[in-house]
Scaffold this active site. Structure first.
Site, short mmCIF file in Angstrom:
data_model
loop_
_atom_site.label_atom_id
_atom_site.label_comp_id
_atom_site.label_asym_id
_atom_site.label_seq_id
_atom_site.Cartn_x
_atom_site.Cartn_y
_atom_site.Cartn_z
N GLY A 228 0.77 -1.24 0.00
CA GLY A 228 0.00 0.00 0.00
C GLY A 228 0.79 1.28 0.00
O GLY A 228 0.21 2.37 0.10
N GLU A 269 4.19 -6.64 1.43
CA GLU A 269 3.68 -7.13 0.14
C GLU A 269 3.35 -5.97 -0.78
O GLU A 269 2.19 -5.76 -1.12
CB GLU A 269 2.36 -7.89 0.33
CG GLU A 269 2.36 -8.98 1.32
CD GLU A 269 0.96 -9.20 1.86
OE1 GLU A 269 0.80 -10.13 2.63
OE2 GLU A 269 0.04 -8.43 1.51
N ARG A 308 -8.08 2.02 -14.41
CA ARG A 308 -7.95 2.72 -13.12
C ARG A 308 -8.64 4.09 -13.07
O ARG A 308 -9.32 4.38 -12.09
CB ARG A 308 -6.48 2.84 -12.72
CG ARG A 308 -5.79 1.49 -12.53
CD ARG A 308 -4.37 1.64 -12.03
NE ARG A 308 -4.31 2.14 -10.69
CZ ARG A 308 -3.90 3.35 -10.34
NH1 ARG A 308 -3.48 4.20 -11.26
NH2 ARG A 308 -3.90 3.72 -9.10
N TYR A 312 -11.31 3.93 -10.16
CA TYR A 312 -11.04 4.61 -8.89
C TYR A 312 -10.87 6.11 -9.03
O TYR A 312 -10.44 6.76 -8.09
CB TYR A 312 -9.71 4.17 -8.26
CG TYR A 312 -9.26 2.76 -8.32
CD1 TYR A 312 -9.99 1.76 -7.71
CD2 TYR A 312 -8.05 2.44 -8.93
CE1 TYR A 312 -9.51 0.46 -7.71
CE2 TYR A 312 -7.57 1.15 -8.93
CZ TYR A 312 -8.31 0.16 -8.31
OH TYR A 312 -7.84 -1.10 -8.32
N CYS A 338 -17.05 2.14 -26.52
CA CYS A 338 -18.40 2.65 -26.44
C CYS A 338 -18.88 2.59 -25.00
O CYS A 338 -19.61 1.68 -24.59
CB CYS A 338 -19.32 1.88 -27.37
SG CYS A 338 -19.12 2.48 -29.04
N TYR A 366 -1.55 -2.71 -11.96
CA TYR A 366 -3.00 -2.73 -12.19
C TYR A 366 -3.37 -2.12 -13.55
O TYR A 366 -4.41 -1.50 -13.71
CB TYR A 366 -3.75 -2.02 -11.04
CG TYR A 366 -3.29 -2.51 -9.68
CD1 TYR A 366 -3.66 -3.77 -9.24
CD2 TYR A 366 -2.46 -1.73 -8.88
CE1 TYR A 366 -3.21 -4.25 -8.01
CE2 TYR A 366 -2.01 -2.20 -7.65
CZ TYR A 366 -2.38 -3.46 -7.22
OH TYR A 366 -1.94 -3.93 -6.01
#
Ligand SMILES: *Cc1c(COP(=O)(O)O)cnc(C)c1O
Length: 411
Positions: A228, A269, A308, A312, A338, A366
């Site tokens: 993170g 991680e 992304r 988000y 579309c 990602y």
């Protein structure tokens, strides 16, 4: 990506526009040097303690990237048996792989455990099953939910009270009851707070919660504090100060180990931290449309290749690498799908002309792994540049790839 004195962009002295000419557009390009640098940065920040990095490979599962990770001593965190297989194909021993499921069918956990991976147990029912199935014959870690809200936005927070992930620390007594009942061999506690966490404070807060809970488990070898770490999305973006975070957490970890009575391993991680900045999505400008409202730049890509921003609301910096010296104007960058797929609204860019190549930064995490075939579009090719050499590490898809799983239309 560097802007040279000749006013052209290069990655390890390679011209990205040439890569687009060679391999087509759109194209994912990864800079292996950035991965090596970020890994080193993390290792340096925690050099005073026994720290291990487990790459959260859901961020990027290209086998060439996984192989590079393995070469530089980074182990793996996987969230599915599919990712476990990818890890094995990249040459990892299953003992180097942690399986961190989120409510998966128990047979997947069985597959992973029996292959030799270690599992982060994420629910009381799974813990019960684990005890019934393995008693004290297989070790596991337990994923706690510390009830701390931190991260870039609510969609990427994973440790607040309402999050689905892990077992709430409030249920510690229940966890201990199940562990005792089956004599489960808990060798680690795990937590993952979320993504895009800039400050040291939330990391310290959850570390304290995990350390406190850890005192109830006598056989621990590992504390896993997840991933993170925030990376830089815009020029001069505030990011996680890794050295500061490393110093602070290392100090608390040492104190905890003293109190615990034994030296443990600290695991992280990271996904984004290791691979976000290494990646570029290179696209071609298909149409520049002067609309009364704004100037739209359509590109030959969309949310099918980079979801992304729409998923988000994430920011990706965009460069016009075909015209770095052009006069700045505001453009709204949109895809060819579309579906509304806006990448940027009123973004100042050097003049964009039809055919210009644009580069999306921070596309290494990602990006490709979240891509799809929506609108029957093909996924892009991927190129890895490492030690000054550009190599194709995934070919572009074709119609055959799309038809491969449809029954009755191909031989
Ligand atoms: C996604 C994930 C990570 C990585 O998160 P980043 O923000 O990419 O660092 C780490 N651990 C777990 C369990 C995850 O699900």
């Amino acid at each position: 990506m560097h802007l040279s004195e000749q006013n052209s962009y290069t990655i390890q002295n390679i011209d990205p526009i040439q890569l687009v000419e060679q391999y087509g557009s759109p194209l994912y390009v990864y800079d292996g040097g950035t991965i090596r640098r970020k890994t080193q940065e993390l290792q340096n920040a925690f050099s005073g303690i026994n720290m291990k990095i487990k790459f959260a490979c859901k961020s990027n599962t290209n086998l060439a990237i996984l192989r590079l990770m393995r070469e530089i001593g980074v182990e793996l965190d996987v969230v599915s048996t599919g990712e476990l297989e990818m890890g094995k194909l990249a040459g990892y021993d299953t003992g180097q792989i942690t399986f961190t499921p989120s409510g998966v069918p128990f047979h997947e956990v069985k597959t992973a455990v029996e292959a030799g991976a270690i599992v982060n147990v994420d629910s009381i029912p799974l813990l019960e099953w684990f005890g019934q199935t393995y008693g004290n014959t297989k070790p596991c870690l337990i994923r706690l939910k510390p009830n701390v809200a931190a991260g870039g936005n609510i969609k990427i927070m994973t440790a607040h009270a309402d999050s689905k992930f892990g077992i709430s620390v409030l249920l510690l007594d229940q966890i201990l009851t199940v562990v005792k009942k089956y004599d489960i061999k808990v060798i680690g506690l795990h937590q993952h707070t979320g993504s895009d966490i800039k400050d040291a404070e939330p990391f310290l807060q959850v570390a304290d919660i995990v350390f406190e809970a850890a005192l109830q488990f006598p056989d621990l070898e590992i504390i896993d504090l997840g991933g993170g770490f925030k990376v830089s999305y815009k020029p001069n973006d505030p990011i996680t100060d890794m050295q500061l975070l490393g110093n602070k957490i290392s100090e608390r970890f040492k104190n905890f180990c003293e109190k615990y009575g034994r030296e443990l391993q600290l695991w992280f991680e990271p996904g984004k931290f290791l691979v976000s900045e290494c990646g570029y999505l290179l696209v071609n400008t298909t149409v520049v449309k002067e609309d009364p409202a704004r100037t739209f730049v359509h590109i030959d890509s969309g949310l099918n290749h980079l979801i992304r921003p729409m998923m988000y609301g994430s920011y990706h910096h965009i460069l016009n690498i075909s015209n770095p010296a052009g006069e700045k104007k505001d453009y709204t960058i949109v895809g060819y799908i579309c579906e509304t797929d806006t990448f940027a609204t009123d973004r100042p860019l050097p003049e964009v002309r039809q055919g210009d190549v644009l580069a999306f930064l921070n596309a290494g995490a990602y990006g490709f792994t979240m891509s799809s075939n929506y609108n029957a579009r093909f996924r892009p090719a991927e190129v890895l540049i490492d030690n000054g050499v550009a190599k194709l590490v995934r070919r572009r898809e074709t119609l055959e790839d799309l038809l491969l799983t449809q029954v009755g239309f191909t031989e």
